[in-house]
Design a protein around this motif. Structure first.
Motif, PDB file in Angstrom:
ATOM      1  N   THR A  13      26.285  41.799  43.431  1.00  0.00           N
ATOM      2  CA  THR A  13      26.566  41.025  42.869  1.00  0.00           C
ATOM      3  C   THR A  13      27.694  42.469  41.756  1.00  0.00           C
ATOM      4  O   THR A  13      26.937  43.127  41.500  1.00  0.00           O
ATOM      5  CB  THR A  13      26.265  39.610  41.107  1.00  0.00           C
ATOM      6  OG1 THR A  13      25.219  41.254  40.575  1.00  0.00           O
ATOM      7  CG2 THR A  13      25.022  39.152  41.910  1.00  0.00           C
ATOM      8  N   ARG A  14      28.476  41.992  41.617  1.00  0.00           N
ATOM      9  CA  ARG A  14      29.661  43.043  40.929  1.00  0.00           C
ATOM     10  C   ARG A  14      29.582  43.137  39.667  1.00  0.00           C
ATOM     11  O   ARG A  14      29.805  44.681  39.419  1.00  0.00           O
ATOM     12  CB  ARG A  14      31.145  42.143  40.491  1.00  0.00           C
ATOM     13  CG  ARG A  14      32.380  42.845  39.846  1.00  0.00           C
ATOM     14  CD  ARG A  14      32.521  44.141  40.573  1.00  0.00           C
ATOM     15  NE  ARG A  14      33.182  44.607  40.157  1.00  0.00           N
ATOM     16  CZ  ARG A  14      32.865  46.285  39.230  1.00  0.00           C
ATOM     17  NH1 ARG A  14      31.709  46.693  39.614  1.00  0.00           N
ATOM     18  NH2 ARG A  14      33.797  47.127  38.611  1.00  0.00           N
ATOM     19  N   GLU A  32      34.845  45.749  46.726  1.00  0.00           N
ATOM     20  CA  GLU A  32      34.386  44.138  46.487  1.00  0.00           C
ATOM     21  C   GLU A  32      33.759  44.124  48.342  1.00  0.00           C
ATOM     22  O   GLU A  32      33.047  43.001  48.052  1.00  0.00           O
ATOM     23  CB  GLU A  32      35.730  43.734  46.460  1.00  0.00           C
ATOM     24  CG  GLU A  32      36.261  44.445  45.427  1.00  0.00           C
ATOM     25  CD  GLU A  32      35.017  43.291  44.493  1.00  0.00           C
ATOM     26  OE1 GLU A  32      34.732  41.627  44.534  1.00  0.00           O
ATOM     27  OE2 GLU A  32      34.884  43.284  42.929  1.00  0.00           O
ATOM     28  N   ILE A  35      29.497  43.761  48.121  1.00  0.00           N
ATOM     29  CA  ILE A  35      29.034  42.488  46.757  1.00  0.00           C
ATOM     30  C   ILE A  35      28.588  41.240  47.937  1.00  0.00           C
ATOM     31  O   ILE A  35      29.427  40.683  49.155  1.00  0.00           O
ATOM     32  CB  ILE A  35      30.434  41.503  46.503  1.00  0.00           C
ATOM     33  CG1 ILE A  35      31.259  42.621  45.072  1.00  0.00           C
ATOM     34  CG2 ILE A  35      29.748  40.130  45.852  1.00  0.00           C
ATOM     35  CD1 ILE A  35      30.308  43.522  44.154  1.00  0.00           C
TER      36      ILE A  35
END
Length: 75
Positions: A13-14, A32, A35
């Motif tokens: 996750t970020r 991104e 993710i």
């Protein structure tokens, strides 16, 4: 790089990631793209994450530049 310890098999996750320079991991502009990917090894805080750590067989020098869409990063 890892912002927190991450166990093998975890889906990224970020919030688990930190952007740091200079770096030897995945470039900030590509974060991104990882993710939702599953890591294949354990990470400690500040360990760099590379494409090979998420099962992506990528020549890191050939990664798409200028924010283009690349077939390499499809889920």
């Amino acid at each position: 790089c890892a912002n927190t310890p991450i166990a093998k098999g975890t889906v990224l996750t970020r919030e688990m990631l930190a952007l740091k320079k200079p770096a030897n991991g995945i470039p900030a502009r590509e974060v991104e793209s990882i993710i939702g990917k599953t890591v294949n090894r354990d990470f400690e805080i500040d360990d760099f994450i590379k494409y090979s750590d998420i099962g992506e067989e990528v020549n890191e020098k050939s990664v798409c530049r200028n924010n283009c869409k690349s077939q390499l990063f499809k889920n």
